[in-house]
Write a protein that holds these residues in place. Structure first.
Motif, mmCIF file in Angstrom:
data_model
loop_
_atom_site.group_PDB
_atom_site.id
_atom_site.type_symbol
_atom_site.label_atom_id
_atom_site.label_comp_id
_atom_site.label_asym_id
_atom_site.label_seq_id
_atom_site.Cartn_x
_atom_site.Cartn_y
_atom_site.Cartn_z
ATOM 1 N N ALA A 172 -1.462 6.731 4.302
ATOM 2 C CA ALA A 172 -1.600 6.599 2.945
ATOM 3 C C ALA A 172 -1.765 5.021 2.584
ATOM 4 O O ALA A 172 -2.234 4.740 1.640
ATOM 5 C CB ALA A 172 0.468 6.712 2.779
ATOM 6 N N TRP B 114 12.630 7.287 7.791
ATOM 7 C CA TRP B 114 11.295 7.749 9.068
ATOM 8 C C TRP B 114 11.428 7.115 9.964
ATOM 9 O O TRP B 114 10.931 7.721 11.136
ATOM 10 C CB TRP B 114 10.533 7.827 8.187
ATOM 11 C CG TRP B 114 8.446 7.293 8.775
ATOM 12 C CD1 TRP B 114 8.180 8.764 8.741
ATOM 13 C CD2 TRP B 114 7.095 6.524 8.918
ATOM 14 N NE1 TRP B 114 7.478 8.800 9.938
ATOM 15 C CE2 TRP B 114 7.080 6.649 10.126
ATOM 16 C CE3 TRP B 114 8.013 5.439 8.367
ATOM 17 C CZ2 TRP B 114 5.000 6.960 10.389
ATOM 18 C CZ3 TRP B 114 6.351 4.889 9.548
ATOM 19 C CH2 TRP B 114 5.460 5.355 10.360
ATOM 20 N N LEU C 244 0.636 2.827 14.125
ATOM 21 C CA LEU C 244 0.224 2.895 13.254
ATOM 22 C C LEU C 244 -1.478 2.566 12.697
ATOM 23 O O LEU C 244 -2.651 3.150 11.734
ATOM 24 C CB LEU C 244 1.036 2.164 12.328
ATOM 25 C CG LEU C 244 0.617 1.478 10.735
ATOM 26 C CD1 LEU C 244 2.141 2.748 10.519
ATOM 27 C CD2 LEU C 244 1.625 0.476 10.465
ATOM 28 N N GLU D 179 8.161 5.873 -1.180
ATOM 29 C CA GLU D 179 8.088 5.439 0.574
ATOM 30 C C GLU D 179 7.856 4.440 0.472
ATOM 31 O O GLU D 179 8.578 4.223 1.957
ATOM 32 C CB GLU D 179 6.154 5.754 0.527
ATOM 33 C CG GLU D 179 5.259 6.582 -0.221
ATOM 34 C CD GLU D 179 4.070 7.334 -0.801
ATOM 35 O OE1 GLU D 179 3.566 7.661 -0.103
ATOM 36 O OE2 GLU D 179 3.758 5.997 -0.612
ATOM 37 N N ARG E 175 1.499 7.855 7.192
ATOM 38 C CA ARG E 175 2.000 6.932 6.470
ATOM 39 C C ARG E 175 0.448 6.404 6.603
ATOM 40 O O ARG E 175 0.403 5.277 5.387
ATOM 41 C CB ARG E 175 3.188 6.468 7.552
ATOM 42 C CG ARG E 175 4.368 6.935 7.283
ATOM 43 C CD ARG E 175 5.477 6.631 5.983
ATOM 44 N NE ARG E 175 5.936 8.088 6.210
ATOM 45 C CZ ARG E 175 7.479 8.202 5.123
ATOM 46 N NH1 ARG E 175 7.057 7.169 3.829
ATOM 47 N NH2 ARG E 175 8.359 9.018 4.308
ATOM 48 N N SER F 149 0.767 -1.569 -0.114
ATOM 49 C CA SER F 149 0.053 -0.135 -0.207
ATOM 50 C C SER F 149 1.199 1.416 -0.180
ATOM 51 O O SER F 149 0.315 2.194 0.113
ATOM 52 C CB SER F 149 -1.087 0.264 1.352
ATOM 53 O OG SER F 149 0.019 -0.528 2.166
ATOM 54 N N LEU F 150 1.988 0.860 -0.240
ATOM 55 C CA LEU F 150 2.712 2.380 -0.107
ATOM 56 C C LEU F 150 3.720 2.679 -1.836
ATOM 57 O O LEU F 150 3.805 1.395 -2.195
ATOM 58 C CB LEU F 150 3.963 1.987 1.099
ATOM 59 C CG LEU F 150 3.450 2.579 2.437
ATOM 60 C CD1 LEU F 150 5.038 2.519 3.454
ATOM 61 C CD2 LEU F 150 2.565 3.466 2.268
ATOM 62 N N LYS G 38 5.093 13.342 6.338
ATOM 63 C CA LYS G 38 6.126 12.619 7.567
ATOM 64 C C LYS G 38 5.581 12.067 8.147
ATOM 65 O O LYS G 38 7.050 11.561 9.015
ATOM 66 C CB LYS G 38 6.998 13.203 7.484
ATOM 67 C CG LYS G 38 7.424 14.300 5.998
ATOM 68 C CD LYS G 38 8.000 12.914 4.939
ATOM 69 C CE LYS G 38 8.126 13.792 3.465
ATOM 70 N NZ LYS G 38 8.338 12.563 2.552
ATOM 71 N N THR G 39 4.797 12.118 9.524
ATOM 72 C CA THR G 39 4.052 11.700 10.917
ATOM 73 C C THR G 39 4.053 9.740 10.364
ATOM 74 O O THR G 39 3.175 9.054 9.183
ATOM 75 C CB THR G 39 3.325 12.324 11.631
ATOM 76 O OG1 THR G 39 2.176 12.047 10.326
ATOM 77 C CG2 THR G 39 3.718 14.179 11.242
ATOM 78 N N LEU G 40 3.749 9.566 11.849
ATOM 79 C CA LEU G 40 3.807 8.388 11.545
ATOM 80 C C LEU G 40 2.648 7.842 10.595
ATOM 81 O O LEU G 40 1.429 7.646 10.242
ATOM 82 C CB LEU G 40 3.403 8.045 13.147
ATOM 83 C CG LEU G 40 2.571 6.025 13.548
ATOM 84 C CD1 LEU G 40 3.649 4.970 13.104
ATOM 85 C CD2 LEU G 40 2.751 6.344 15.037
#
Lengths: 225, 809
Positions: free
Chosen positions: B447, A114, B726, A107, B444, A102-103, B439-441
């Motif tokens: 996303a 990250w 997450l 990413e 993501r 899913s990335l 750019k944070t948890l």
């Protein structure tokens, strides 16, 4: 001066119970890998190669013995720190790539940065992806790529944060001969200029040609090839 | 096919959680439909159960338009040749605290032994020998806290009466909330000597009755009584049915969600099966069979749960029904095989229909599953077009139709259209929410969600729809409550109201009260039911009281002049709407002397009865009907004083006087309102629970599907806290997106219910207001749900070492 040890496995034993029978997959195994050294580990299916890598990465716990990664004894390191150590010092490449579907490719590659809370260096990412020939695929999803392309993305992900130890679990196992040869060349290329030790578990005899040492895993112990 | 079934069976064994959620999802939807259907049935058919117990199934009822029959008619009929068994009845509404009961008085000796209600010889003796003795069934006795020999007080027609529990009947569920009395005792107690309410006769006696009954009497069949009850409760039943169908729709999203998850899990297996020669038809057949078994079993479970639920729902509507429609429904549901079969079939057919898209997807799996993944976009524009079509069709039906069925059908279609559009809106919102968190948890996590559209689409649709439904209903009820509060405030002009505990308020008592020092004016109200069922209310209105009428049509000054002169009547808005009458139209009223034709001078707002009423000036009413009684008086004080002192002064005039302050009347009215809408809240909560199941089901599916991803993230160095964050970010984000989509949807539902459904169902119009409390509560509930729904999967994922998970793949 002797090279710094990045991985030290001493007296490693791991048992599994299967069908009521206890199988001793690793039986007092020893291994020392120095910084920048490349080691190929070969062995028959079920000989414990993947178990060895999982223990080295701190994803599994040995029944006996010690695992020391860049000076940290995994048995004495609490779980959260062990995980953070894995994030910072180890790069992992799997046979099935294990990309996050899913990335996007970009990413996926940025994930270790990250996780280590490090800023993303676009220039470094671009250089690495160009080196691996995947700079045109950054916005694609893993499912849209071929096996070879996916493994290149996995290698980029394993290297982006410049780990001290790269653990590769049969990285060519799911690839055809030509693609596998290409991936090995890439390993050779991208690890050569970096101060990164490589432990590659593989069935592929060609892997030996890019490694400094080849060891055979037999009856739970490593023997020189 | 045998091997396919075997593989399917083993797959379900390995995923019991999914199987259970699918069963619970469909069972919950079916349970609500079954519960509401059984309850609706009671409101129509079972109203007549008490009559059936007294005189047998499909009994006939002899009535007079005046509502009263002279007892001599019974004596006369009973002595004629070939006379059937005739059962005399006196019925009256009785209030025990807040509970409305029905007093049913009859001749116990004419009940043919009374076996149906368990009235044996000893009980008959007890009933006939106990002064003011009543028989109640066990359930009623328990509800009222009565034992044999207990004395208790009830209010009948404003007067208090003390009764004694003569006997408790072990059987006779049809007598729930009914007090059975000997007719002679009832006539004495209620001062209705020589009078009957009606006569029950056996089903086969119609010809005999038609030949023997004098002019002016009517024979009403059980069917006609049921039709009358159906007409009365139509609005309420239609609203409940619509809500139950929406619950089923949310339940169908659960089954779709689960089946589409099961397909994703077996995509590779199906591809391999196709490669070795399994046809598309066989794959579709397998899925159809799985849906049939899942929906069939879930629906069976739902029928059982719904039967239990029906009793709870019935308890919630019994009192509003008796308060609003003057009906005392039985407390017993009557499940029937036909009803169960039709609900089961509906659930199974709709389940199959809801999974058509899953079958289509399964048919497209190529042999070997060798093609690369495509981005999920195929066919979406067609789906969006269909959704917009549904939405527009719904709006068109609402606008073009005039009836309640059209309004509900239109609303249902429009909501389904919105439900189909919500996943795309959800994805858009998740992407937008992701921008500042890039750019944070959490960024993501979001996303990762946006690329799992197929998995989360049913959850977003079900959750948005259910949240919107709950909040929309809440907004409508709260808005309505504010309107009713304003209306009561305006209507109640007097400082206090007088009723009497026994007897009636006659002219003499009215004059005595009016002459008390400190009372500057009196108003009065008298309700009179016309033979055709219309309600006439006669008002004595001092100057101030006229402002209590909020006219929705008509000119105030001229209407008042015409009203006070007795030359015109006012009608309530529900009356005007139901009978299609307006200002200037005539209404006819039969008085004992003549037929009056009064023009309607104005239409006024009223939320007291959805059947409506005609208002006339009381001075003229008393003249027309020779009825000098007032039901209540409104007192206008020179100076507002302490209510207790006024109570003392008034009781010194007549100790029967009961004084109720304006505030108390207002509170009582709002309490009735709140009781009426308890059922709406209950159904809204049930819909919410089903949506929660949908959400948990989708999240569990997502968690199972993403197990390898989560293990990989752990392998790459994501801590347990990171994985927990997450997963919880994903579930909370999903819930937040659903809640945001639900906001406009809730406002649309509230608008539809307020401006379209309420006027068509109940006849009254409501001003549109936008109470935000339900929206805020919905948002908080959604976030809490998202948070809670994420904690368990997150804990499961985080508590495991990644190694075994990676190995299993």
């Amino acid at each position: 001066m002797a090279a710094e040890s990045v991985l030290n496995l001493a007296g490693l034993t791991r048992r599994f119970v299967s069908g009521g029978e206890t199988i001793r997959v690793l039986d007092g195994l020893d291994l020392e890998v120095s910084a920048g050294e490349r080691v190929a580990i070969m062995g028959a299916s079920g000989s414990g190669k993947s178990t060895l890598l999982h223990l080295a990465a701190g994803m599994d716990r040995p029944d006996e013995g010690r695992v020391v990664v860049v000076g940290h004894d995994m048995a004495e390191t609490p779980e959260p720190r062990r995980t953070r150590l894995r994030a910072a010092a180890i790069g992992l490449v799997f046979q099935d790539f294990n990309l996050i579907d899913s990335l996007t490719v970009a990413e996926n590659i940025e994930l270790p940065m990250w996780l280590n809370r490090r800023p993303i260096d676009d220039e470094a990412t671009h250089r690495l992806t160009r080196e691996l020939g995947i700079d045109g695929l950054l916005e694609r999803l893993p499912g849209e790529l071929s096996g070879g392309e996916q493994q290149r993305v996995a290698i980029a992900r394993a290297l982006i944060h410049e780990p001290r130890l790269l653990l590769a679990d049969e990285p060519t196992g799911a690839l055809d001969q030509v693609t596998a040869a290409g991936v090995l060349d890439l390993f050779d290329q991208v690890t050569a200029g970096r101060d990164c030790a490589l432990v590659m578990v593989t069935h592929n005899p060609d892997a030996a040609r890019i490694c400094d040492r080849t060891l055979w895993l037999q009856q739970g112990r490593l023997e020189a090839g | 096919m045998r091997l396919l079934i075997q593989s399917s069976r083993r797959f379900f064994y390995r995923h019991p959680g999914q199987l259970l959620l699918a069963l619970i999802g469909i069972a919950a939807g079916v349970a609500v439909v079954t519960g509401v259907a059984l309850m609706r049935d009671v409101l129509v058919n079972a109203l007549d159960m008490a009559g059936e117990e007294l005189a047998g199934r499909d009994s006939l009822r002899v009535e007079h338009p005046s509502g009263r029959i002279d007892e001599s008619l019974l004596t006369d009929l009973a002595t004629r040749s070939g006379a059937p068994v005739l059962v005399p009845v006196i019925a009256a509404r009785a209030r025990f605290d807040d509970r409305v009961l029905e007093l049913l008085a009859t001749d116990p000796m004419s009940l043919g032994g009374g076996e149906g209600i368990g009235l044996g010889g000893d009980q008959i003796n007890a009933l006939m020998r106990t002064p003011a003795g009543v028989a109640v069934n066990t359930a009623t006795a328990q509800r009222l806290g009565l034992n044999e020999g207990d004395r208790f007080t009830v209010r009948i027609a404003g007067a208090e009466h003390e009764f004694e529990t003569a006997t408790i009947l072990a059987r006779g569920r049809a007598l729930d909330d009914r007090l059975l009395m000997d007719i002679a005792i009832a006539q004495d107690t209620l001062r209705r000597q020589g009078q009957l309410s009606w006569i029950e006769a056996p089903a086969g006696s119609r010809h005999w009755l038609e030949a023997e009954l004098p002019e002016g009497f009517r024979i009403e069949t059980a069917g006609e009584r049921r039709d009358a009850a159906a007409r009365l409760t139509e609005g309420m039943r239609a609203n409940l049915t619509a809500m139950s169908l929406l619950s089923l729709a949310v339940g169908l999203f659960v089954i779709y969600s689960v089946l589409s998850f099961l397909l994703v899990q077996r995509r590779r297996a199906f591809g391999m099966l196709r490669a070795v020669g399994v046809t598309r038809g066989q794959v579709t057949g397998l899925l159809a069979m799985e849906t049939f078994i899942l929906a069939g079993l879930g629906a069976l479970l739902g029928l059982v749960l719904g039967t239990v639920l029906a009793d709870q729902l019935l308890e919630l509507v019994r009192q509003p029904i008796s308060e609003l429609y003057r009906l005392v429904p039985a407390a017993e549901t009557r499940p029937s095989g036909a009803l169960y079969l039709s609900i089961w079939t509906l659930a199974v057919v709709l389940s199959q229909a809801s999974t058509l898209a899953v079958w289509q997807e399964a048919r497209r799996i190529p042999p070997g599953q060798l093609v690369r993944q495509e981005r999920e976009s195929r066919g979406r524009s067609a789906l969006h077009l269909a959704a917009v079509g549904l939405l527009l069709a719904g709006v068109a039906i609402i606008m073009l139709s005039a009836g309640l069925a059209g309004a509900l059908a239109g609303l249902f279609l429009a909501l389904m259209g919105c439900a189909v559009l919500t996943p795309s809106l959800g994805m858009l919102l998740l992407r937008l929410m992701r921008l500042p968190l890039r750019k944070t948890l959490a960024g993501r996590a979001l996303a990762m969600l946006t690329t799992s559209r197929r998995r989360i689409a049913p959850a977003v649709a079900a959750l948005s729809l259910a949240l919107a439904l709950s909040a929309g209903i809440g907004m409508m009820v709260l808005g309505f409550r504010v309107t009713v509060d304003d209306w009561v405030d305006r209507l109640l002009r007097a400082e206090a109201y007088v009723t009497v505990s026994q007897g009636v308020i006659d002219t003499a008592l009215t004059e005595q009260i009016g002459s008390l020092e400190g009372i500057v004016a009196l108003s009065s109200a008298r309700q009179h039911r016309l033979p055709d069922g219309r309600v006439l209310i006669a008002y004595d209105l001092p100057a101030d009281a006229w402002d209590g009428f909020e006219l929705v049509d008509g000119e105030s000054d001229s209407a008042r002049e015409a009203f006070m002169s007795g030359e015109a009547a006012l009608v309530t808005e529900p009356f005007a709407r139901r009978r299609d009458k307006g200002v200037g139209d005539d209404i006819t009223i039969d008085t004992p002397e003549r037929r009056l034709a009064l023009p309607i001078a104005a239409v006024y707002r009223d939320y007291g009865s959805d059947q409506g009423a005609i208002a006339v000036d009381a001075v003229h009413y008393r003249e027309w009907f020779d009825d000098q009684v007032r039901d209540s008086l409104g007192l206008y004080f020179e100076e507002p004083g302490e209510m207790d002192r006024w109570r003392e002064r008034l009781q010194a005039v007549d100790e029967r006087i009961v004084l109720t302050s304006r505030e108390q009347v207002r509170n009582q009215t709002l309490a009735v309102f709140d009781r009426t809408f308890r059922i709406s809240w209950a159904l809204a909560v049930l819909v919410g629970i089903i949506a929660l199941i949908a959400l948990v089901s989708a999240l569990l599916a997502l968690g199972l599907e993403r197990r390898r991803d989560h293990a990989t993230l752990r392998a790459l160095g994501m801590t347990r806290r990171g994985v927990t964050g997450l997963v919880v970010s994903q579930t909370t984000g999903l819930a937040a997106a659903s809640a945001l989509i639900a906001v406009p949807l809730a406002i649309a539902i509230h608008t539809g219910l307020t401006l379209v459904v309420q006027p068509r169902a109940f006849g009254w119009s409501l001003p549109l207001s936008l109470p935000v409390t339900p929206l805020v509560a919905m948002g908080l509930l959604a976030l809490a749900t998202g948070l809670l729904a994420g904690i368990y999967p997150a804990w499961r994922i985080a508590s495991r070492d990644p190694s075994p998970e990676l190995r299993s793949h």
